[in-house]
Scaffold this active site. Structure first.
Site, PDB file in Angstrom:
ATOM      1  N   ASP A  19       8.365  10.820  -1.219  1.00 15.23           N
ATOM      2  CA  ASP A  19       7.128  10.788  -1.999  1.00 15.23           C
ATOM      3  C   ASP A  19       6.536  12.195  -2.086  1.00 15.23           C
ATOM      4  O   ASP A  19       7.089  13.158  -1.555  1.00 15.23           O
ATOM      5  CB  ASP A  19       6.166   9.802  -1.333  1.00 15.23           C
ATOM      6  N   HIS A  20       5.377  12.307  -2.722  1.00 18.28           N
ATOM      7  CA  HIS A  20       4.680  13.567  -2.996  1.00 18.28           C
ATOM      8  C   HIS A  20       5.119  14.750  -2.133  1.00 18.28           C
ATOM      9  O   HIS A  20       4.841  14.799  -0.931  1.00 18.28           O
ATOM     10  CB  HIS A  20       3.173  13.388  -2.782  1.00 18.28           C
ATOM     11  N   HIS A  32      -5.773   7.643  -5.438  1.00 17.80           N
ATOM     12  CA  HIS A  32      -5.281   7.244  -4.125  1.00 17.80           C
ATOM     13  C   HIS A  32      -6.456   6.822  -3.245  1.00 17.80           C
ATOM     14  O   HIS A  32      -7.561   7.331  -3.373  1.00 17.80           O
ATOM     15  CB  HIS A  32      -4.571   8.417  -3.436  1.00 17.80           C
ATOM     16  N   ASN A  62       4.021   2.770  -6.639  1.00 21.52           N
ATOM     17  CA  ASN A  62       3.881   3.173  -5.252  1.00 21.52           C
ATOM     18  C   ASN A  62       2.818   2.336  -4.543  1.00 21.52           C
ATOM     19  O   ASN A  62       1.732   2.125  -5.080  1.00 21.52           O
ATOM     20  CB  ASN A  62       3.474   4.650  -5.163  1.00 21.52           C
ATOM     21  N   GLU A  93      -4.197  11.453  -0.315  1.00 24.36           N
ATOM     22  CA  GLU A  93      -3.115  10.765   0.376  1.00 24.36           C
ATOM     23  C   GLU A  93      -2.368  11.787   1.210  1.00 24.36           C
ATOM     24  O   GLU A  93      -1.951  12.842   0.713  1.00 24.36           O
ATOM     25  CB  GLU A  93      -2.159  10.085  -0.610  1.00 24.36           C
TER      26      GLU A  93
END
Length: 341
Positions: free
Chosen positions: A95-96, A211, A270, A169
């Protein structure tokens, strides 16, 4: 089944787009949370995506080590073994990852996959996200293009983000002035820069996503933005250029908004905040219910069965699996597995 190979993963994504459903992409931080995802997907007869953020990966390596790549490799190797016991396909994703962490996170994992391929072994991960949303779009796409070129040779799928998901996040916070809505012009530029390379990629286009933790209805989404972006790229480059979209920051979204986003090409959503809570809630309940057992109060010995981590972690795994099943249902994914087709 084993972790989905490139051909299977592409079939998964294409099928989701054709049938207007999406795969839940669940963030995990441990073997237990990874097992919960596998359990929930299998019980829903849905393929899916297990993903690991930079913070989750650092945690998985241990608080004394905090090595993102090591933690991600450890979870991925477990999933490769454990997934073979379940009648579904699962993809592994990171992820990110912002530009300043590529050298410490994504690139070492790509190198690990390249070593595995040279030895005749399957890819470690199926896909990786480069989050260049904090950069000007031109710089974002310059880095993305280089990554996609490299990923193409190892059958890895790239995920990028154009526009910014609000909130925070894993310590990544969007500024109040951030561009929270992707424009058709943005997506035309994405297609222009990346489509000629020929690799597979996913686009996280933003339409008011945030988020964090929100009550239903608190997040004001504009899914029509996704339609505008798809219409623009199809009008310029044809139907084959239609994006496979990713939905970030879905906590607090209304079901009708989620379903509308699916209709416009979202194939991956997500989920992290909601599954974190689902995992923690039964642990809290156990501690309150068995207070005298988990603590050695007034010199007593407590109840070993109550404070054995396996007792409450099993409850947490089951509860998190239940939240995964709910996500599958919301994303229209029940019974869609490619297994044994």
């Amino acid at each position: 089944m084993p972790v989905a190979d490139f051909t299977t993963y592409c079939r998964m994504l294409d099928r989701a787009a054709e049938n207007r459903f999406a795969y839940p992409a669940i963030n995990v931080t441990s073997l237990t949370t990874a097992n919960a995802v596998l359990k929930g997907l299998a019980e829903s007869r849905c393929d899916g995506i297990i993903q690991i953020s930079t913070g989750g990966a650092a945690f998985a390596s241990g608080t004394a080590v905090k090595d993102m790549a090591l933690g991600a490799i450890s979870i991925a190797e477990h999933v490769h073994r454990a997934a073979a016991r379940y009648p579904i396909y699962v993809a592994l994703h990171t992820d990110h990852c912002q530009a300043d962490k590529l050298d410490a996170y994504v690139l070492p994992l790509v190198e690990e996959t390249e070593r595995r391929r040279a030895a005749g072994l399957p890819n470690l991960f199926s896909s990786h996200m480069f989050d260049g949303s904090a950069l000007p779009l031109r710089e974002n796409l310059e880095i993305a293009a280089k990554l996609l070129q490299r990923f193409k040779s190892s059958e890895l799928i790239l995920e990028i983000e154009a526009g910014v998901v609000g909130g925070e996040e894993d310590g990544i916070r969007a500024e109040a002035s951030a561009k929270l809505y992707t424009t058709p012009e943005d997506t035309l530029e994405v297609a222009r820069r990346l489509n000629e390379i020929g690799g597979r990629y996913l686009l996280a286009a933003t339409f008011g996503n945030v988020h964090g933790v929100y009550k239903p209805g608190s997040v004001k989404l504009k899914p029509s933005i996704l339609k505008d972006c798809q219409d623009a790229v199809i009008g310029r480059y044809g139907a084959a250029a239609r994006f496979h979209l990713v939905f970030h920051g879905g906590s607090g979204s209304e079901l009708h908004e989620i379903r509308e986003a699916l209709d416009y090409g979202v194939v991956k959503m997500n989920i992290d905040t909601d599954t974190q809570y689902a995992f923690t809630r039964p642990i809290a309940g156990h501690m309150f219910t068995h207070y005298n057992g988990v603590l050695r109060v007034d010199g007593e010995v407590g109840d070993k069965k109550a404070y054995d981590p396996r007792t409450y972690l099993a409850l947490a795994e089951t509860a998190m699996a239940g939240r995964v099943k709910r996500a599958v249902a919301e994303l229209r994914g029940e019974g869609t597995t490619l297994f044994k087709e």
